[in-house]
Design an enzyme around this catalytic site. Sequence first.
Site, PDB file in Angstrom:
ATOM      1  CD  GLU A   1      44.435  46.198  49.562  1.00 60.67           C
ATOM      2  OE1 GLU A   1      44.028  46.464  50.962  1.00 60.67           O
ATOM      3  OE2 GLU A   1      44.177  45.075  49.148  1.00 60.67           O
TER       4      GLU A   1
ATOM      5  CB  SER B   1      41.190  36.800  37.587  1.00 57.89           C
ATOM      6  OG  SER B   1      41.640  37.723  36.620  1.00 57.89           O
TER       7      SER B   1
ATOM      8  CE  LYS C   1      41.474  41.096  43.345  1.00 57.80           C
ATOM      9  NZ  LYS C   1      42.895  40.910  43.991  1.00 57.80           N
TER      10      LYS C   1
HETATM   11  C1  LIG Z   1      39.954  40.742  37.705  1.00 59.92           C
HETATM   12  C2  LIG Z   1      41.236  40.954  38.368  1.00 59.92           C
HETATM   13  N1  LIG Z   1      42.085  40.021  38.317  1.00 59.92           N
HETATM   14  C3  LIG Z   1      43.324  39.813  38.970  1.00 59.92           C
HETATM   15  C4  LIG Z   1      43.850  40.876  40.001  1.00 59.92           C
HETATM   16  C5  LIG Z   1      44.950  40.628  40.759  1.00 59.92           C
HETATM   17  O1  LIG Z   1      44.986  40.197  41.863  1.00 59.92           O
HETATM   18  P1  LIG Z   1      45.392  38.832  42.387  1.00 59.92           P
HETATM   19  O2  LIG Z   1      46.836  38.612  41.974  1.00 59.92           O
HETATM   20  O3  LIG Z   1      45.240  38.926  43.998  1.00 59.92           O
HETATM   21  O4  LIG Z   1      44.412  37.848  41.896  1.00 59.92           O
HETATM   22  C6  LIG Z   1      42.994  41.976  40.172  1.00 59.92           C
HETATM   23  C7  LIG Z   1      43.151  42.873  41.125  1.00 59.92           C
HETATM   24  O5  LIG Z   1      42.653  43.854  41.350  1.00 59.92           O
HETATM   25  C8  LIG Z   1      41.521  41.878  39.262  1.00 59.92           C
HETATM   26  O6  LIG Z   1      40.617  42.914  39.441  1.00 59.92           O
END
Ligand SMILES: Cc1ncc(COP(=O)(O)O)c(C=O)c1O
Length: 380
Positions: free
Chosen positions: A113, A366, A91
């Site tokens: 948000e 992620s 993020k």
């Molecule tokens: C660690 C992590 N991965 C994935 C996501 C999902 O978001 P996005 O689909 O935008 O990558 C989030 C959302 O809060 C997250 O905290």
Amino acid sequence: MTVMGDPTALGRFGDYGGRFVPESLVPACAEVEAAFREAWADDGFRKDLDDLLTVYAGRPTPVTPARRLSAELGLTLLLKREDLAHTGSHKINNVLGQALLARRMGKRRLLAETGAGQHGVAAATAAALLGLECVVFMGERDIERQAPNVRRMRMLGATVVPVGSGSRTLKDATNEAMRRWVADTAEAYYCIGSVMGPHPYPWMVRQFQRVIGDEARTQVDRVPDVVVACVGGGSNAAGTFAGFADTGARLVGVEAAGGAAITDGAPGVLHGHRSMVLQDAHGQITEAESIAAGLDYPGIGPEHAHLAAIGRAHYACAGDAEVVEAVHRLARTEGIIPALESAHALAWILRSAGDLAGQTVLMTLSGRGDKDMEMFNDLP
Ligand SMILES: Cc1ncc(COP(=O)(O)O)c(C=O)c1O
């Protein structure tokens, strides 16, 4: 239009995207679009962002071969380590870009948000770094289940506003943030956390996140057979896919089974754009339900709906139980505790290992699982 190139002038990716906002927000969206186009074309802005990504956020993040798990599964699994970026997830990539943009536009305050709290923490972090105020809207249910991130946001000086409407999760927090933005467009900048919202956000956020895929492309010896990422709104997946859209790699996005907008949704409008959305027979948005607060969302970014429609990417889903198993499996085999969100991508890989035998699979990890530890106390 090249695959994952720029959207049309109206912000469309095929049949999806656009700008479906109240009249009072149209000028604010146009202002963001003009500022982003100008900044993105400005070498000075790009250099400032690259510098922050490097000396502050810790980029490039490595690609780690998951050796023991690969041997168990009979494939080669590579992990793009966004969990190692500052604040613990991808993020921060997007937020540093948008916060620099907000400052350049002369705004004083970031509105955000958040679901899992990772975007809220990233926004609070960037605001502290750049001397901006930060107000984060978060559903009451998510405040309970992601408490460590709420404490982090407050420690960083952000105001966390609990949202008690609807399912008290990400959808409701987004509604509230947009409502606040309408009333405060002169001083506030709405820093959206994923590839969703009205044009230019889905495109802009993907451009800020494409550093994940562009970096990974230079870090792998050859193009992987499959590239996998979890999908809430879809920003880590879009950023990853952007680096491989022009290759022969199979692209797979994994949604939460209880928030599977591509699998179970239909075209509709939510939060300012047209995409695939969970809805009832009357077009009313229905509630998502997932163990992972960041994927607990009834929609998906419009570019993903387009990639699914043209068959360039495929979307699967993973259920809560197999996701929890995936967290434990990665922890025990590789010494990495993933976020529940990221573990959706791994759950799909574990389930599909037979079909993936002998292949090279790149998965974007992620985020890290620290924020979820209190929930694991309650699990068997
Ligand atoms: C660690 C992590 N991965 C994935 C996501 C999902 O978001 P996005 O689909 O935008 O990558 C989030 C959302 O809060 C997250 O905290």
